[in-house]
Every structure is written in C-alpha cells, then in structure tokens.
Scaffold this active site. Structure first.
Site, mmCIF file in Angstrom:
data_model
loop_
_atom_site.group_PDB
_atom_site.id
_atom_site.type_symbol
_atom_site.label_atom_id
_atom_site.label_comp_id
_atom_site.label_asym_id
_atom_site.label_seq_id
_atom_site.Cartn_x
_atom_site.Cartn_y
_atom_site.Cartn_z
ATOM 1 N N GLU A 77 -31.386 -30.924 -10.741
ATOM 2 C CA GLU A 77 -31.788 -31.365 -12.076
ATOM 3 C C GLU A 77 -31.176 -30.403 -13.062
ATOM 4 O OE1 GLU A 77 -35.668 -30.991 -10.944
ATOM 5 O OE2 GLU A 77 -35.774 -33.031 -10.219
ATOM 6 N N TYR A 108 -20.832 -29.491 -11.988
ATOM 7 C CA TYR A 108 -21.366 -30.325 -10.907
ATOM 8 C C TYR A 108 -20.508 -31.575 -10.714
ATOM 9 C CZ TYR A 108 -25.517 -27.349 -11.132
ATOM 10 O OH TYR A 108 -26.369 -26.281 -11.097
HETATM 11 C C1 LIG Z 1 -23.441 -23.264 -15.938
HETATM 12 C C2 LIG Z 1 -22.568 -22.070 -15.593
HETATM 13 C C3 LIG Z 1 -22.993 -21.477 -14.258
HETATM 14 C C4 LIG Z 1 -21.109 -22.513 -15.498
HETATM 15 O O1 LIG Z 1 -20.324 -21.404 -15.109
HETATM 16 P P1 LIG Z 1 -18.842 -21.188 -15.662
HETATM 17 O O2 LIG Z 1 -18.237 -20.067 -14.901
HETATM 18 O O3 LIG Z 1 -18.876 -21.095 -17.122
HETATM 19 O O4 LIG Z 1 -18.193 -22.580 -15.218
HETATM 20 P P2 LIG Z 1 -16.665 -23.000 -15.131
HETATM 21 O O5 LIG Z 1 -15.827 -22.043 -15.916
HETATM 22 O O6 LIG Z 1 -16.352 -23.201 -13.694
HETATM 23 O O7 LIG Z 1 -16.677 -24.434 -15.831
HETATM 24 C C5 LIG Z 1 -17.334 -24.652 -17.025
HETATM 25 C C6 LIG Z 1 -16.858 -25.988 -17.571
HETATM 26 O O8 LIG Z 1 -17.613 -26.314 -18.724
HETATM 27 C C7 LIG Z 1 -16.745 -26.406 -19.842
HETATM 28 N N1 LIG Z 1 -17.469 -25.904 -20.992
HETATM 29 C C8 LIG Z 1 -17.914 -24.651 -21.203
HETATM 30 N N2 LIG Z 1 -18.580 -24.580 -22.378
HETATM 31 C C9 LIG Z 1 -18.533 -25.838 -22.899
HETATM 32 C C10 LIG Z 1 -19.034 -26.440 -24.072
HETATM 33 N N3 LIG Z 1 -19.740 -25.718 -24.949
HETATM 34 N N4 LIG Z 1 -18.812 -27.742 -24.286
HETATM 35 C C11 LIG Z 1 -18.111 -28.480 -23.394
HETATM 36 N N5 LIG Z 1 -17.614 -27.976 -22.238
HETATM 37 C C12 LIG Z 1 -17.825 -26.675 -22.008
HETATM 38 C C13 LIG Z 1 -15.543 -25.592 -19.484
HETATM 39 O O9 LIG Z 1 -14.408 -26.002 -20.224
HETATM 40 C C14 LIG Z 1 -15.411 -25.940 -18.014
HETATM 41 O O10 LIG Z 1 -14.877 -27.229 -17.808
HETATM 42 P P3 LIG Z 1 -13.326 -27.414 -17.390
HETATM 43 O O11 LIG Z 1 -13.142 -26.673 -16.102
HETATM 44 O O12 LIG Z 1 -13.200 -28.890 -17.265
HETATM 45 O O13 LIG Z 1 -12.541 -26.809 -18.490
HETATM 46 C C15 LIG Z 1 -22.656 -20.974 -16.701
HETATM 47 O O14 LIG Z 1 -22.321 -21.547 -17.931
HETATM 48 C C16 LIG Z 1 -24.020 -20.315 -16.799
HETATM 49 O O15 LIG Z 1 -24.314 -19.356 -16.097
HETATM 50 N N6 LIG Z 1 -24.873 -20.802 -17.714
HETATM 51 C C17 LIG Z 1 -26.199 -20.225 -17.933
HETATM 52 C C18 LIG Z 1 -27.119 -20.560 -16.775
HETATM 53 C C19 LIG Z 1 -27.264 -22.052 -16.561
HETATM 54 O O16 LIG Z 1 -27.394 -22.802 -17.512
HETATM 55 N N7 LIG Z 1 -27.267 -22.475 -15.292
HETATM 56 C C20 LIG Z 1 -27.395 -23.874 -14.921
HETATM 57 C C21 LIG Z 1 -28.791 -24.325 -14.771
HETATM 58 S S1 LIG Z 1 -29.678 -23.463 -13.477
#
Ligand SMILES: CC(C)(COP(=O)(O)OP(=O)(O)OC[C@H]1O[C@@H](n2cnc3c(N)ncnc32)[C@H](O)[C@@H]1OP(=O)(O)O)[C@@H](O)C(=O)NCCC(=O)NCCS
Length: 155
Positions: free
Chosen positions: A111, A123
């Site tokens: 979720e 995801y």
């Molecule tokens: C969710 C999370 C783990 C993703 O990790 P990450 O290392 O940033 O992920 P990635 O770099 O592999 O990919 C992120 C994707 O989102 C996109 N993205 C990032 N910020 C964005 C925004 N504000 N709007 C649209 N897309 C966005 C990136 O472009 C990338 O997509 P792409 O590969 O197609 O370019 C990280 O953002 C995080 O730790 N967030 C806080 C905790 C959280 O919310 N966890 C999930 C719920 S438990």
C-alpha cells in the site's frame, strides 16, 4: 553520485546491530517512525525480512517485507534524502522482490500513499500493478492508499 556509487553499493540483510542507524534514517524520512523496541521485534519476527543498502559501509537505505502464506507484503522502503532520485529505490525494490521469491513468495503486494509519486514509480518499474484504492487509509491526513500487486511466474 552515479554509476560509481551504484557499483560500490551493497544490499544485505538487516541485523540488530544496524537498528540505531536505521532508526536515524527512518526519523529523517517518516513522521511516525517505529521505536527501537518495534524495530527489534520486527527483525526477530519470523515472518519479516529487512534489508539495508550500504555505500562505503554507510547505511543509506532500507526495505522490508512480511511473508505470510506465499504472499509478501512490502512494509517499508527508504533511501536517504540526499541520495534519492538516483535509482537506489529501484535497486532496493528489485532486490527485495528477488529475496521474497527466493523465500517462497508467489505474489507481492503493498500500500502506498496516493501522493507518493516516486514510490509508485519505483514499484511500477518493478512490475507492480495498481489494483485498488483504500479511501482515507492514512490517519494523519486521511490520504487514500493505492494497493499494488506483483504476481510472480509461479503465482
Ligand atoms: C520512495 C523512495 C524509496 C524512492 O527511492 P529513490 O532512490 O528516490 O528512487 P529511484 O531513484 O529509484 O526512482 C525514483 C523515481 O521517481 C521519480 N521521481 C522522484 N521525485 C519525483 C517527483 N517529485 N515527481 C515525479 N517523479 C519523481 C524519479 O524520476 C524516478 O523515476 P525515473 O527512474 O522514471 O526517473 C524514496 O523517495 C524515499 O525514501 N522516500 C521516503 C520514504 C517513502 O516514502 N517510502 C515509501 C513508502 S514506505
């Protein structure tokens, strides 16, 4: 940080020794983060499996799932703010799905907050498909949860 960081990054199973650092990272990223006791209970729980992402031996991310009756449920995924958007979230999810399948998962679900576009993208990239909404799911702001599923070849 780009390819070099990815090459020097490593994902391994979380241990009790990691909990302080994981807790720090969690507080940076989540409002309602777990206490130390909850983390200890989680990693000692038979159904749960947590990993940490390290770069140069520093913990910069973590992820975890519960596995019950062949269904894994992703509980957490997090990457340190300064390293977000560089593909590490993608690495963590891909690794977690691989581990869950190895441990017997036939399907993986999760979720996610509707507004959490980076998480939803990560995801989707890993084959998860949206399958429904839980309205007003999150207590803090009444946000909807998006339900996502991944069925494995065996599932
Ligand atoms: C969710 C999370 C783990 C993703 O990790 P990450 O290392 O940033 O992920 P990635 O770099 O592999 O990919 C992120 C994707 O989102 C996109 N993205 C990032 N910020 C964005 C925004 N504000 N709007 C649209 N897309 C966005 C990136 O472009 C990338 O997509 P792409 O590969 O197609 O370019 C990280 O953002 C995080 O730790 N967030 C806080 C905790 C959280 O919310 N966890 C999930 C719920 S438990």
């Amino acid at each position: 940080m780009g390819t070099a960081a990815k090459k020097s990054s490593k994902i391994r199973r979380m241990t009790a020794a990691d909990i302080n650092l994981v807790g720090e990272l969690a507080r940076e990223l989540f409002k309602d983060e777990w206490s130390q006791e909850t983390w200890i209970a989680e990693i000692n729980n038979n159904i749960s499996y947590y990993t940490v992402l390290e770069i140069d031996n520093q913990i910069v991310g973590y992820a975890g799932y519960w596995l019950v009756a062949g269904e894994a449920q992703i509980i957490r995924i997090a990457v340190a703010r300064k390293l977000q958007g560089q593909g590490f979230g993608n690495l963590l999810v891909a690794d977690m799905v691989e581990r869950a399948i190895r441990e017997g998962a036939l399907a993986v679900s999760l979720e996610v907050r509707e507004s959490n576009i980076p998480a939803r993208k990560v995801y989707e990239k890993n084959g998860f498909v949206e399958s429904g909404i839980r309205p007003n799911y999150y207590q803090d702001n009444h946000e909807n949860a998006v339900i996502m599923w991944l069925r494995t070849e065996q599932g």
